[in-house]
Scaffold this motif. Structure first.
Motif, PDB file in Angstrom:
ATOM      1  N   ASP A 215       0.830  -1.203   0.000  1.00 17.35           N
ATOM      2  CA  ASP A 215       0.000   0.000   0.000  1.00 17.35           C
ATOM      3  C   ASP A 215       0.868   1.258   0.000  1.00 17.35           C
ATOM      4  N   ASN A 216       1.987   1.182   0.707  1.00 15.23           N
ATOM      5  CA  ASN A 216       2.873   2.338   0.722  1.00 15.23           C
ATOM      6  C   ASN A 216       3.400   2.610  -0.683  1.00 15.23           C
ATOM      7  N   ALA A 218       1.867   1.781  -3.418  1.00 16.01           N
ATOM      8  CA  ALA A 218       0.739   2.249  -4.240  1.00 16.01           C
ATOM      9  C   ALA A 218       0.444   3.732  -3.977  1.00 16.01           C
ATOM     10  N   ARG A 219       0.416   4.121  -2.696  1.00 17.68           N
ATOM     11  CA  ARG A 219       0.038   5.511  -2.420  1.00 17.68           C
ATOM     12  C   ARG A 219       1.132   6.468  -2.886  1.00 17.68           C
ATOM     13  N   ASN A 220       2.406   6.001  -2.819  1.00 14.49           N
ATOM     14  CA  ASN A 220       3.477   6.863  -3.319  1.00 14.49           C
ATOM     15  C   ASN A 220       3.500   6.910  -4.840  1.00 14.49           C
ATOM     16  N   LEU A 222       0.804   6.951  -6.519  1.00 18.18           N
ATOM     17  CA  LEU A 222      -0.231   7.958  -6.786  1.00 18.18           C
ATOM     18  C   LEU A 222       0.340   9.362  -6.596  1.00 18.18           C
TER      19      LEU A 222
END
Lengths: 440, 539
Positions: A215-216, A218-220, A222
């Motif tokens: 998730d880290n 993925a969010r980075n 983004l």
């Protein structure tokens, strides 16, 4: 890490200027770290191995030169300890430094220090700043100076890390007029937290438990997507600066192993010892190996105005054992050629023994030990008189040491100047010079 | 500029020199004329679209991004003068007071802590749209009798502390008064004439220092207050390059010196002990003289400094940079414009609202920060061809994060006991710790830091704002099924714009992959937006 695919000509220009470390704006002060994404990791490690680095060990309060680097046994002020041979014939240390004595062939000891301040309150800062002429500005400490003059290494690790008791965090005070971004990232030793972490990492260094690695990522991704779109039509500096600090943050988060005690071998644990200073020096070695440019290590309680000899007998071995291990390790890993190691305090201690069997503050004649980064090895510079009360011959001030260290790091200390908003400032005392005997 | 310095020195009113533009047109028209005259055929960036303008003006005049309601209202308005209407509406709103308090607090205190009385002084000043010259008069000579004014002494008390090699930092205070009210950093002229700035003479520093070195912090009162000891003789000083003893009375730098009067004859034949004299005893009050004679229209540096600082706050770059280095060797990028701004601001009685309004109305202010298509090399920022990005203060950033994530209403509601919400207070401290500069560092450049990155990445309190609570954004989004509507609401709320097609596609694809845990995935999208440079600056 996240270079934009839509680069413009001026971006290349920017990167090149950053590499040279000559830009003065906010983004540019971040230095060569912009290279972080451009260099293959293996190459980066090789590069950083060839880059100069520093371990600066600060023994706060003042270590006694007579119980360490410049013993005067069987003299009026010599104290109860004997001296011993070192690995260099003719050079003798106090018997409280048996391990370090065996590393003397790697060391250089200046025994002719004569500095200007005998108070802790002002002396600590003066020595740490190289005691330049007062020009009405607050000079940087050595670590901030190196962070400014050399920047981060090509690994992208932060340039200046401070291993210290108590608090961790981002400490700006050392930076003086250079500004907060040249301050230290402090790794502290807080209250025991029972989380298996020997030293307290900076706040928020652990990936938040609610966010998985995936998730880290993925969010980075983004974040990078939004940044890329934004930067595609704008001046690149601010996006670059923002991307750079997120890259460094991730670089640090990846190295959470530095704070994991289980990664330390039993052999290292034994050789460096389990007391604070041993753990800190081992941490310093690991930080240097990870690519940090400058590591400062702090140790307190050296201000022995009373019961000095019993104190020395317990304290100095806590320095001796890990320091010898550190020098040995750096040499074994072929790192000593590029890593400057310095041991110092704000002053030495009085030859005269006071009525509390203590030694007081003595800036008149004391010693500093150093090694590495091409400094000549196995020598002493200068000497004190027979009773150790004053320097016999040429005195050296801390300004001479700063010149010498800057030179060893490849910085022409008598030519390079800081630019403090238009005000040129010498990086070391303008009446002092590098000590020739130390430089190859 | 050199002429102007000379003019100031010989006390010629500045108006005599300014023969250029007559203000036949409103100021904002004249500003654009002078800025565009330097374009020399180069194409400027386009004017901002409505959403970019809206975000910019809200951040500048209200200190936060607009809510989706406010955004939709503005976008739906089709009247041609809607930008002007919005500017007027924001200038009349209470949020202007919050914003200006923050702007001036950071500018004048440079993160030396805060104080309730100081806040009250700033707030009442901005509520009344107090003229700048009056505000500075009240700061330079604090009135301890007036509850609304006495907090201004915090400017002094926060500086009269030990610093570096100074036991009481009168030198630092002297420097700051020069920097912040006159735009001149006289630090290097403390010990000798400035070596590189010919205008900065040691006597200017020493003359201002003479005013302040008699100040001490008054103890025993609950509000910030100072004492002033009488000045009974001239200040003596020497240059480190010239051993000759020199003297000065208190000075308004580059304008005038106040002669120190001879001590009055004592009635009983014995002179009073100098130490105990007050300014009133000898009828000589340097602080009052300074406060009367420094903040005046005739003081060229005083007027130019503030118009340059307000221009910087709105346009992202001062006409003179650095902001505190006015001298003849460092001319303004647009000298004629600086003249005009100073003249008009003084002519309008130092009315900051009027001035901010004129700046906001310009094409220069409303120019997009996007480089014109095909730009190979970004043009120099000083030409104002392209809108300049501005740093957000820690407070602007927090208010915007709360607005974007829909947590503002919940967290800004005071507690039952009337105190500010605890979670809000904690967040404010955390944001200041992560995003503000260190004490004494002016907040001019964008300051990206590893500390701030780690804070955004991993802090619990930040991540909690992204979870659904009551009617916050995450909760609102959770109830929207239509993908198009979902994306519009998300982008309007956070980035104050609609998504580009490729963003819509990418974000929806990510949500689709994580359809079994949409709330969590939406939280990550929100995070990606909030930590993007687009969110973290005013562009």
């Amino acid at each position: 890490m996240s270079r934009q695919s839509l680069c413009r000509p001026w971006e290349h220009q920017l990167s090149r200027r950053r590499l040279l470390g000559t830009m003065a704006s906010g983004a540019a002060g971040l230095g060569a770290g912009a290279l972080g994404g451009l260099v293959e990791p293996a190459v980066a490690e090789e590069l950083s191995r060839q880059e100069k680095q520093v371990i600066f060990i600060w023994l706060d309060g003042g270590m006694s030169q007579l119980e360490s680097w410049d013993p005067k046994p069987n003299t009026q002020f010599g104290g109860p300890f004997r001296d011993i041979e070192t690995s260099v014939p003719g050079v003798r240390f106090s018997e409280l430094l048996p391990h370090t004595a065996r590393q003397m062939h790697h060391l250089a000891v200046v025994r002719s220090l004569h500095t200007q301040d005998n108070s802790h309150s002002a002396g600590v800062a003066r020595i740490n700043r190289g005691d330049p002429k007062n020009r009405g500005v607050v000079y940087p400490y050595f670590g901030s100076a190196v962070a400014k003059l050399l920047g981060p290494t090509s690994t992208g690790m932060p340039p200046y890390v401070w291993v210290k008791p108590y608090s961790s965090g981002f400490k700006a005070d050392d930076a003086g007029f250079l500004g907060a971004r040249y301050g230290a990232l402090a790794i502290g030793d807080g209250e025991p937290k029972n989380d298996g972490l020997p030293l307290e990492p900076p706040e928020n260094l652990l990936l938040n438990p609610a966010v998985s690695e995936a998730d880290n990522q993925a969010r980075n991704d983004l974040r990078r997507m939004f940044n890329k779109r934004y930067a595609s039509s704008r001046r690149p500096e601010w996006t670059d600066a923002s991307s750079y600090v997120f890259d460094v943050a991730h670089k640090l988060m990846e190295r959470i192993d530095l704070f994991d005690d289980t990664k330390i071998s039993d052999k290292d644990r034994e050789r460096y010892g389990q007391h604070d200073l041993g753990r800190y020096m081992l941490m310093a070695r690991r930080l240097i190996e990870s690519g940090v440019r400058f590591v400062k290590v702090n140790s307190y309680h050296w201000d022995s105005h009373g019961d000095h000899f019993n104190g020395s007998q317990s304290l100095i071995p806590q320095f001796d054992q890990p320091f010898a291990a550190l020098i040995e390790d750096l040499h074994d890993r072929s790192m000593l050629d590029n890593v400057l190691v310095v041991v110092m305090s704000e002053f030495g201690r009085t030859p005269r023994i006071n009525s509390h069997v203590g030694r007081d503050h003595w800036p008149e004649a004391w010693s500093v030990a150093m090694a590495g980064a091409g400094l000549n090895r196995g020598l002493t510079v200068g000497k004190t008189n027979a009773e150790g009360t004053f320097v016999d011959g040429q005195e050296h001030d801390v300004g001479h040491l700063f010149h010498t260290w800057f030179q060893a790091l490849g910085v022409a200390s008598q030519e390079v100047e800081y630019n403090n908003a238009g005000q040129p400032l010498p990086i070391a005392h303008d009446d002092h010079w590098p000590i020739k005997e130390l430089l190859a | 500029m050199f002429l102007l310095f000379r003019a100031a020195l010989i006390l010629l009113p500045v108006f005599v020199l300014s023969t250029a533009a007559t203000a036949a047109e409103p100021l904002h028209v004249e500003i654009d004329r002078l800025i565009e005259a330097k374009f020399a055929g180069r194409s400027p960036a386009e004017q901002t679209d409505d959403t970019a303008f809206l975000r910019r003006i809200w951040l500048d005049l209200a200190g936060r991004i607009p809510s989706t309601t406010e955004t939709r209202q503005f976008l739906a308005d089709t009247s041609p003068d809607k930008r002007q209407k919005l500017i007027d509406q924001l200038l009349a709103a209470p949020s202007r007071v919050d914003r200006l308090e923050n702007l001036f607090h950071v500018m004048l205190q440079e993160r030396r802590g805060d104080n309730e009385e100081w806040q009250k002084f700033l707030r009442t000043s901005f509520e009344q749209n107090k003229p700048w010259n009056q505000m500075v008069r009240e700061i330079l000579n604090p009135n301890d009798q007036d509850e609304n004014l006495r907090g201004s002494a915090f400017f002094y008390t926060s500086r009269l502390k030990p610093y570096g090699q100074n036991a009481t930092d009168w030198e630092g205070l002297t420097r700051d008064v020069g920097r912040l009210f006159l735009g001149v950093d006289l630090q290097c002229a403390e010990c000798h004439n400035h070596l590189f700035v010919d205008d900065y003479k040691q006597v200017e520093f020493q003359g201002l220092f003479a005013v302040f070195r008699n100040l001490t912090v008054r103890g025993g009162v609950k509000f910030p207050a100072i004492n002033q000891q009488a000045m009974t003789e001239q200040l003596e000083f020497v240059s480190v390059f010239d051993p000759a003893q020199r003297q000065t009375g208190p000075r308004v730098p580059f304008m005038k010196e106040f002669p120190v009067p001879p001590l009055p004859e004592a009635t009983d034949g014995k002179p009073a002990p100098k130490k105990k004299l007050t300014p009133a005893d000898i009828g000589f009050d340097p602080l009052a003289l300074l406060a009367t004679d420094l903040p005046v229209a005739e003081n060229d540096l005083f007027v130019r400094n503030i118009v340059n600082r307000l221009w910087f706050a709105m346009m992202g770059r001062g006409l003179v940079m650095p902001l505190d280095l006015f001298h003849s060797g460092n001319p303004a990028s647009h000298p004629e414009l600086l003249d005009l701004l100073a003249r008009e601001f003084a002519a309008h009685q130092f009315d900051m609202n009027w001035f901010l309004r004129e700046l906001a109305l310009t094409r220069t202010y409303q120019r997009s920060s996007q480089l014109p298509a095909g730009t190979e090399m970004a043009p120099p920022a000083a030409d104002f061809l392209v809108g300049i990005e501005k740093r957000l203060s820690a407070e602007q950033l927090l208010e915007s994060v709360l607005e974007a994530t829909g947590n503002a209403a919940r967290l800004k509601q005071p507690q039952a006991d009337g105190k500010p919400n605890e979670e809000y207070t904690k967040l404010l401290k955390q944001f200041q710790a992560a995003f503000a500069n260190e004490e004494r560092e002016p907040e001019v450049d964008f300051n990206a830091s590893v500390k701030a990155a780690l804070f955004l990445l991993n802090d619990d309190d930040v991540l909690n704002l992204l979870k659904p609570v009551e009617t916050n954004l995450a909760a609102r989004l959770a109830k929207i099924d239509d993908p198009r509507q979902l994306m519009d609401e998300l982008f309007l709320s956070v980035l104050v714009r609609l998504p580009a097609e490729e963003e819509r596609t990418a974000v929806l694809a990510y949500l689709e992959q994580n359809s079994s845990r949409r709330d969590v995935a939406l939280g990550h999208v929100l995070w990606g937006m909030l930590s993007s440079i687009e969110f973290c600056v005013n562009h």
